[in-house]
Scaffold this motif. Sequence first.
Motif, PDB file in Angstrom:
ATOM      1  N   SER A 379     -26.939 -37.392  58.155  1.00 15.80           N
ATOM      2  CA  SER A 379     -27.072 -36.586  56.936  1.00 15.80           C
ATOM      3  C   SER A 379     -26.499 -37.297  55.710  1.00 15.80           C
ATOM      4  O   SER A 379     -25.534 -38.057  55.792  1.00 15.80           O
ATOM      5  CB  SER A 379     -26.362 -35.251  57.120  1.00 15.80           C
ATOM      6  N   GLN A 380     -27.083 -36.983  54.560  1.00 10.30           N
ATOM      7  CA  GLN A 380     -26.574 -37.479  53.287  1.00 10.30           C
ATOM      8  C   GLN A 380     -25.284 -36.773  52.861  1.00 10.30           C
ATOM      9  O   GLN A 380     -24.638 -37.167  51.892  1.00 10.30           O
ATOM     10  CB  GLN A 380     -27.625 -37.268  52.187  1.00 10.30           C
ATOM     11  N   LEU A 381     -24.922 -35.724  53.603  1.00 10.28           N
ATOM     12  CA  LEU A 381     -23.772 -34.902  53.218  1.00 10.28           C
ATOM     13  C   LEU A 381     -22.465 -35.671  53.217  1.00 10.28           C
ATOM     14  O   LEU A 381     -21.607 -35.447  52.358  1.00 10.28           O
ATOM     15  CB  LEU A 381     -23.678 -33.698  54.167  1.00 10.28           C
ATOM     16  N   LEU A 382     -22.280 -36.583  54.171  1.00 12.56           N
ATOM     17  CA  LEU A 382     -20.986 -37.281  54.262  1.00 12.56           C
ATOM     18  C   LEU A 382     -20.698 -38.061  52.988  1.00 12.56           C
ATOM     19  O   LEU A 382     -19.550 -38.123  52.538  1.00 12.56           O
ATOM     20  CB  LEU A 382     -20.951 -38.206  55.483  1.00 12.56           C
ATOM     21  N   GLN A 383     -21.724 -38.668  52.387  1.00 11.76           N
ATOM     22  CA  GLN A 383     -21.488 -39.403  51.142  1.00 11.76           C
ATOM     23  C   GLN A 383     -21.034 -38.459  50.038  1.00 11.76           C
ATOM     24  O   GLN A 383     -20.166 -38.810  49.237  1.00 11.76           O
ATOM     25  CB  GLN A 383     -22.742 -40.159  50.711  1.00 11.76           C
ATOM     26  N   ARG A 384     -21.597 -37.264  49.989  1.00  9.13           N
ATOM     27  CA  ARG A 384     -21.175 -36.302  48.963  1.00  9.13           C
ATOM     28  C   ARG A 384     -19.727 -35.879  49.180  1.00  9.13           C
ATOM     29  O   ARG A 384     -18.962 -35.724  48.227  1.00  9.13           O
ATOM     30  CB  ARG A 384     -22.111 -35.096  48.973  1.00  9.13           C
ATOM     31  N   ILE A 385     -19.353 -35.696  50.442  1.00  3.97           N
ATOM     32  CA  ILE A 385     -17.960 -35.356  50.748  1.00  3.97           C
ATOM     33  C   ILE A 385     -17.041 -36.490  50.331  1.00  3.97           C
ATOM     34  O   ILE A 385     -15.981 -36.273  49.720  1.00  3.97           O
ATOM     35  CB  ILE A 385     -17.809 -35.041  52.250  1.00  3.97           C
ATOM     36  N   ALA A 386     -17.433 -37.726  50.644  1.00  3.49           N
ATOM     37  CA  ALA A 386     -16.619 -38.894  50.297  1.00  3.49           C
ATOM     38  C   ALA A 386     -16.491 -39.042  48.788  1.00  3.49           C
ATOM     39  O   ALA A 386     -15.391 -39.291  48.261  1.00  3.49           O
ATOM     40  CB  ALA A 386     -17.226 -40.151  50.907  1.00  3.49           C
ATOM     41  N   ASP A 387     -17.601 -38.902  48.072  1.00  7.45           N
ATOM     42  CA  ASP A 387     -17.571 -39.046  46.618  1.00  7.45           C
ATOM     43  C   ASP A 387     -16.649 -38.006  45.982  1.00  7.45           C
ATOM     44  O   ASP A 387     -15.884 -38.310  45.056  1.00  7.45           O
ATOM     45  CB  ASP A 387     -18.977 -38.925  46.044  1.00  7.45           C
ATOM     46  N   ALA A 388     -16.727 -36.776  46.463  1.00  6.90           N
ATOM     47  CA  ALA A 388     -15.897 -35.709  45.889  1.00  6.90           C
ATOM     48  C   ALA A 388     -14.416 -35.947  46.154  1.00  6.90           C
ATOM     49  O   ALA A 388     -13.567 -35.596  45.332  1.00  6.90           O
ATOM     50  CB  ALA A 388     -16.328 -34.361  46.466  1.00  6.90           C
ATOM     51  N   ALA A 389     -14.108 -36.564  47.300  1.00  7.56           N
ATOM     52  CA  ALA A 389     -12.706 -36.812  47.659  1.00  7.56           C
ATOM     53  C   ALA A 389     -12.192 -38.142  47.121  1.00  7.56           C
ATOM     54  O   ALA A 389     -10.997 -38.420  47.217  1.00  7.56           O
ATOM     55  CB  ALA A 389     -12.553 -36.782  49.174  1.00  7.56           C
ATOM     56  N   GLY A 390     -13.091 -38.979  46.578  1.00  3.40           N
ATOM     57  CA  GLY A 390     -12.675 -40.282  46.070  1.00  3.40           C
ATOM     58  C   GLY A 390     -12.381 -41.296  47.152  1.00  3.40           C
ATOM     59  O   GLY A 390     -11.631 -42.250  46.928  1.00  3.40           O
ATOM     60  N   THR A 391     -12.972 -41.112  48.328  1.00  4.38           N
ATOM     61  CA  THR A 391     -12.741 -42.059  49.418  1.00  4.38           C
ATOM     62  C   THR A 391     -13.852 -43.105  49.454  1.00  4.38           C
ATOM     63  O   THR A 391     -14.928 -42.924  48.882  1.00  4.38           O
ATOM     64  CB  THR A 391     -12.705 -41.337  50.783  1.00  4.38           C
ATOM     65  N   ALA A 392     -13.594 -44.182  50.166  1.00  3.80           N
ATOM     66  CA  ALA A 392     -14.625 -45.192  50.382  1.00  3.80           C
ATOM     67  C   ALA A 392     -15.666 -44.641  51.353  1.00  3.80           C
ATOM     68  O   ALA A 392     -15.347 -43.827  52.239  1.00  3.80           O
ATOM     69  CB  ALA A 392     -14.006 -46.466  50.946  1.00  3.80           C
ATOM     70  N   PHE A 393     -16.914 -45.071  51.190  1.00  2.00           N
ATOM     71  CA  PHE A 393     -18.001 -44.615  52.046  1.00  2.00           C
ATOM     72  C   PHE A 393     -18.901 -45.796  52.364  1.00  2.00           C
ATOM     73  O   PHE A 393     -19.216 -46.605  51.502  1.00  2.00           O
ATOM     74  CB  PHE A 393     -18.818 -43.519  51.353  1.00  2.00           C
ATOM     75  N   GLU A 394     -19.319 -45.878  53.636  1.00  4.98           N
ATOM     76  CA  GLU A 394     -20.226 -46.941  54.057  1.00  4.98           C
ATOM     77  C   GLU A 394     -21.297 -46.353  54.971  1.00  4.98           C
ATOM     78  O   GLU A 394     -21.026 -45.456  55.774  1.00  4.98           O
ATOM     79  CB  GLU A 394     -19.477 -48.041  54.810  1.00  4.98           C
TER      80      GLU A 394
END
Length: 580
Positions: A379-394
């Motif tokens: 899902s694309q959801l994890l990137q949205r969660i990461a962006d909102a929390a300011g974490t790195a995402f890959e």
Amino acid sequence: MTDGIEIAETLETLIERSEAWIAIDPQDATRDALRAMVLRARSSGDTSELAECMGDRLRFGTAGLRGTMGPGSNRLNCLMARQTAFGLADALLKHQPAAVSAGVLVGHDARHGSEEFAQEIISVLTQAGVPCTLVPGPQPTPLVAWGLRHRGFGAAVVVTASHNPAKDNGIKIYWGDGAQIVPPVDGWIAEAIESVSSINPPGPLMVPTRADEQLTAEYVDMVVGLVDGPDPQRSDFRIAATAMHGVGAKLLRRCLSEAGFTLVSFVSSQEQPDPDFPTIPFPNPEEAGATDLLVALAIETQAEIALATDPDADRLAVAIPDPPSGGFRLLTGDELGALLATGLLERRAGEGLLEGSAASDATAGSARRPLLVTTVVSSQLLQRIADAAGTAFEETLTGFKWLCRPGFEHPEYDQVLAYEESIGYAVGGLCDKDGIAAAAVVCDLVRSWRAQGRSCHDVLDGIARQHGAHVTNNFSLRVSGVGWAERLQKLTKELIANPPKEIAGIAVGRIDQPAADVIRLFLVNGDRVVIRPSGTEPKLKCYCEAVEPIAANESAQEGVARAKERAALLRADLTTRLAV
């Protein structure tokens, strides 16, 4: 993994090849079975049975071998196991000589043939000068994968077919970094296997060195550490669980108990290992009906969560109470991934380990940046969660051999979670999916939310409100019959060469191709479709995701319902377009 069978061969060619294989097969049962096939083929002139077993060869790929057990080069058997062991030994000796003295950790599940294949592998590796240590008894894959890196072995082998049917088995290989092998290592091994395809590599059966019991105790300590140690207050949390006739029950029960979760009920008919999987035709928690006994137990015991590990316990399915129906609802792999990510990030925020958290300034410069990782089909959801929390995402290609790489490549990152939609989760710094560790963590999160007056449904609704409802509807189209690999490859190439311009009446706004055989179609409204061939089975895999914003004046479930309806339309459109 096998790429199919080429049968444009004469009967005599197949018989000649079969007799050559019989001459080197060390196992009486498979040797005799292949002899009987040759006799039947000579008598009837029918090549189909012989072609199934000798018309091709199981291909080494996707971190090893997996296929149907039986006689011949296109089946998994003792000779194939020995040739694979030679390939691993050759790769270590030629390309990683410093790791040879560290040896290979070997484990196996409880499937038919697993212990015997493990013994054959140890014999060939030892004969080649590579010392081996066997983890005694049938054991979960995560114990071996974790033990490899923890104890500093040079490589590891696990004999398992994971969640495949009872007739299958497999050989999974890990390199010294603790991860499943990737190029060029798999190529080195495959090339060496090919070099001994016409011989039985030397190596007499022997009594192997065995890993000490402390390895299991250290693994349990690691899992309990993921939930910040034991807590007797967890003893009020009711859990239902099943090991699906696999090898996970004993270790899962021990880890939960030592963490403080003592109210655990297992499906008794599925608790002990049974290689025939008598109560479930297909031992995959994602399959329809596979968790029926678990759900019944959860209702009976009024459990607050239901856990299902697959037979080798590296994957985890979770069901949660569903108040409207009075039953339980099985979470999708993406839903559980979102819950784990949200809960783990909430905890880090409370500890001042996220940007913008109350104590973040005090830890600035000393803490590594949290990292969330998922695959290009999840899902694309994890990137949205990461962006909102300011974490790195890959994002990576599918499989944990790729999912662990961002953590390796970025030591400045601290992996919080790596997951794939097919219910595989690595919590914390683990290098491979671990259903037991994930089970302990999700139980602890759900209990913590309960203490805050929140249910899993409440958390999921909150995620949907913040990031939009993300609903997936994934499916596979089977490509059956002889020559399936070629037809699947042709279908994939045609689709990539001529992708649709719209799906279910929604225009395609962007296309990308993460790999040569993977295509992703991003629709103008935020929905997405991904199509790829399976790396292990004759299937074309399709992943449909609908994304729907939640209005302030509506419930989260109203948005979820709209997304479900549209995801179903995406699936229906693809099913029609890709009819095979």
